[in-house]
Design a protein around this motif. Structure first.
Motif, PDB file in Angstrom:
ATOM      1  N   UNK A 188       0.827  -1.205   0.000  1.00 36.01           N
ATOM      2  CA  UNK A 188       0.000   0.000   0.000  1.00 36.01           C
ATOM      3  C   UNK A 188       0.862   1.256   0.000  1.00 36.01           C
ATOM      4  N   UNK A 189       2.089   1.135   0.494  1.00 35.28           N
ATOM      5  CA  UNK A 189       2.975   2.293   0.619  1.00 35.28           C
ATOM      6  C   UNK A 189       3.658   2.704  -0.668  1.00 35.28           C
ATOM      7  N   UNK A 190       3.296   2.074  -1.798  1.00 34.05           N
ATOM      8  CA  UNK A 190       3.822   2.520  -3.066  1.00 34.05           C
ATOM      9  C   UNK A 190       4.908   1.667  -3.663  1.00 34.05           C
ATOM     10  N   UNK A 191       4.920   0.352  -3.340  1.00 28.92           N
ATOM     11  CA  UNK A 191       5.908  -0.581  -3.901  1.00 28.92           C
ATOM     12  C   UNK A 191       7.344  -0.161  -3.594  1.00 28.92           C
ATOM     13  N   UNK A 192       7.556   0.413  -2.424  1.00 27.52           N
ATOM     14  CA  UNK A 192       8.918   0.761  -2.011  1.00 27.52           C
ATOM     15  C   UNK A 192       9.600  -0.487  -1.458  1.00 27.52           C
ATOM     16  N   UNK A 193      10.740  -0.828  -2.036  1.00 29.18           N
ATOM     17  CA  UNK A 193      11.495  -2.007  -1.623  1.00 29.18           C
ATOM     18  C   UNK A 193      12.509  -1.624  -0.557  1.00 29.18           C
ATOM     19  N   UNK A 194      12.530  -2.381   0.541  1.00 27.75           N
ATOM     20  CA  UNK A 194      13.533  -2.148   1.583  1.00 27.75           C
ATOM     21  C   UNK A 194      14.884  -2.611   1.052  1.00 27.75           C
ATOM     22  N   UNK A 195      15.895  -1.740   1.008  1.00 29.13           N
ATOM     23  CA  UNK A 195      17.203  -2.145   0.473  1.00 29.13           C
ATOM     24  C   UNK A 195      17.788  -3.339   1.219  1.00 29.13           C
ATOM     25  N   UNK A 196      18.527  -4.149   0.484  1.00 32.91           N
ATOM     26  CA  UNK A 196      19.163  -5.346   1.035  1.00 32.91           C
ATOM     27  C   UNK A 196      19.979  -5.010   2.281  1.00 32.91           C
ATOM     28  N   UNK A 197      20.803  -3.963   2.203  1.00 36.09           N
ATOM     29  CA  UNK A 197      21.655  -3.602   3.331  1.00 36.09           C
ATOM     30  C   UNK A 197      20.836  -3.169   4.538  1.00 36.09           C
ATOM     31  N   UNK A 198      19.679  -2.555   4.286  1.00 36.43           N
ATOM     32  CA  UNK A 198      18.816  -2.132   5.401  1.00 36.43           C
ATOM     33  C   UNK A 198      18.285  -3.337   6.160  1.00 36.43           C
ATOM     34  N   UNK A 199      17.830  -4.360   5.428  1.00 43.39           N
ATOM     35  CA  UNK A 199      17.340  -5.567   6.093  1.00 43.39           C
ATOM     36  C   UNK A 199      18.452  -6.254   6.877  1.00 43.39           C
TER      37      UNK A 199
ATOM     38  N   UNK B 248      15.285 -13.242  -0.879  1.00 41.89           N
ATOM     39  CA  UNK B 248      16.163 -12.454  -1.749  1.00 41.89           C
ATOM     40  C   UNK B 248      17.336 -11.865  -0.968  1.00 41.89           C
ATOM     41  N   UNK B 249      17.215 -11.870   0.352  1.00 45.89           N
ATOM     42  CA  UNK B 249      18.232 -11.269   1.215  1.00 45.89           C
ATOM     43  C   UNK B 249      18.803 -12.330   2.150  1.00 45.89           C
ATOM     44  N   UNK B 250      20.009 -12.151   2.563  1.00 44.53           N
ATOM     45  CA  UNK B 250      20.685 -13.135   3.404  1.00 44.53           C
ATOM     46  C   UNK B 250      20.338 -12.925   4.875  1.00 44.53           C
ATOM     47  N   UNK B 251      19.023 -12.932   5.157  1.00 45.13           N
ATOM     48  CA  UNK B 251      18.558 -12.775   6.542  1.00 45.13           C
ATOM     49  C   UNK B 251      17.375 -13.700   6.780  1.00 45.13           C
ATOM     50  N   UNK B 252      17.060 -13.916   8.047  1.00 45.11           N
ATOM     51  CA  UNK B 252      15.850 -14.644   8.419  1.00 45.11           C
ATOM     52  C   UNK B 252      15.171 -13.894   9.552  1.00 45.11           C
ATOM     53  N   UNK B 253      13.841 -13.820   9.535  1.00 46.25           N
ATOM     54  CA  UNK B 253      13.116 -13.175  10.625  1.00 46.25           C
ATOM     55  C   UNK B 253      12.914 -14.127  11.800  1.00 46.25           C
TER      56      UNK B 253
END
Length: 399
Positions: free
Chosen positions: A190-201, A235-240
């Protein structure tokens, strides 16, 4: 009794003057017999399109056995679907519910309860981000933090702290002794298809580890293959620690889920949470069939390929009509056009070319076609989009 004829539904939706009676694949048929190419999928819900034979067979078969049996009793069907979700994700535990908002409510309670059982009852605050959308319950509108959704509903539910999107300094400043978790959408829908950058995650994961916080990913819109991976976090090297699902999970049948690690979920003991309809046997049967198809070899490669075709086509249209479109955003089959004119004008022009779209924040028009879409249908969609944009460009120049 009130005998005056009025619309009996709550007036909470700005409905478009369209009525659909049937669907097939990526197409919807109106009551006037017109064929519309559906690039909304019920807002990222109908991942396998309409009248998919495998889903129809699944619901028919289950309907002849049991519809609802209550969570008072064991459910091998729920256990089987949960095991599949865990086997294909970071998770160890799953709670089934009915919607994305309910999945988020479970996530909030899981995070708070986690700290409570560690002897830290004051650690209940959850940090969220500007532009987020997490649902329509009192807690989820507080988490989203948008004034237009909060207005008129009394005091905001406490415990949610908003910070600007992708502002590390503000985020670090917001973390305090009462912080329990960080909640974020990998791509804001809903926020406009803004992707959180890889480094941010990556930084979010590190911040959570350093401060003993739980990382919650809202994948209600991005999950179940929408981005070309089963979950966007892949897509990112993280896990929640916790992840929320709905929309595509049921392929059109209402079903949500909260996934968590064993550690995060261990405090959710009998009596701490519940649901009457969550894990409904019809929904579980349909969801298992959705996963059968999504997890087939090469299906997600197909989604990535179709997403690339859609993105390339939209970028070409952007280059031709920069007076109407200023940016293309998103991943996979979750794409958006940021417009220079009001988005409703663009959506109407697309409707007039018999292609359906949906608005988002920051004046973005979203395209969320069913994941089964073919290359031919992608090109047909792009043709209709370009016709609509060309018409708007001509009209705009005459003003």
């Amino acid at each position: 009794m009130n005998t005056i004829h009025t619309q009996p539904l709550y007036n909470t939706f700005a409905r478009r003057n369209l009525h659909f009676t049937q669907g097939n694949g990526v197409w919807l048929i109106s009551d006037k017999g017109q064929n519309y190419l559906d690039f909304t999928s019920g807002i990222a819900v109908n991942v396998l399109g309409y009248t998919h034979p495998k889903l129809i067979e699944a619901i028919k078969t289950q309907a002849e056995k049991l519809w609802h049996i209550s969570n008072l009793f064991e459910s091998p069907e729920q256990e089987s679907l949960a095991a599949r979700l865990c086997a294909n994700s970071f998770a160890d535990k799953v709670f089934f519910c009915n919607s994305g908002a309910e999945a988020l409510e479970c996530a909030f309670k899981t995070a708070r309860r986690y700290h409570y059982t560690l002897g830290q009852p004051k650690r209940f605050e959850i940090i969220t981000f500007e532009g987020a959308f997490h649902g329509r319950t009192l807690a989820t509108i507080a988490a989203s933090g948008q004034k237009k959704y909060l207005e008129g509903f009394g005091p905001k539910v406490c415990g949610f702290i908003q910070v600007p999107f992708d502002d590390e300094k503000a985020l670090r400043h917001a973390i305090n002794k009462n912080t329990a978790a960080i909640l974020i959408e990998p791509i804001q829908g809903e926020g406009g298809l803004r992707t959180v950058p890889y480094e941010t995650l990556k930084k979010l994961r590190k911040l959570c580890d350093e401060n003993q916080l739980l990382l919650i990913l809202d994948e209600v819109q991005t999950g179940i293959g929408r981005t070309g991976k089963l979950f966007a976090y892949e897509w990112n090297d993280i896990m929640p620690d916790i992840l929320t699902l709905a929309k595509g999970l049921g392929g059109g049948f209402p079903l949500g889920a909260c996934l968590a690690t064993e550690q995060a979920a261990k405090a959710m003991t009998p009596g701490t949470h519940g649901t009457t309809f969550g894990g409904n046997l019809l929904g579980i049967a349909v969801s298992n069939s959705v996963l059968d198809i999504i997890l087939e070899p090469d299906f997600l490669n197909h989604v990535q390929h179709m997403g690339n075709k859609l993105q390339q086509g939209l970028l070409s249209i952007l280059n031709t009509y920069p007076d109407i479109i200023c940016a293309i955003q998103g991943i996979g089959l979750m794409m958006g056009m940021q417009c220079t004119i009001p988005q409703n004008e663009v959506i109407t022009a697309l409707d007039n070319e018999y292609i359906l779209s949906v608005g988002a924040g920051h004046n973005v028009v979203r395209f969320l076609p069913p994941l089964i879409i073919t290359e031919e249908e992608i090109y047909e969609g792009l043709h209709r989009i370009e016709k609509a944009i060309a018409y708007l460009s001509q009209t705009n120049k005459k003003k």
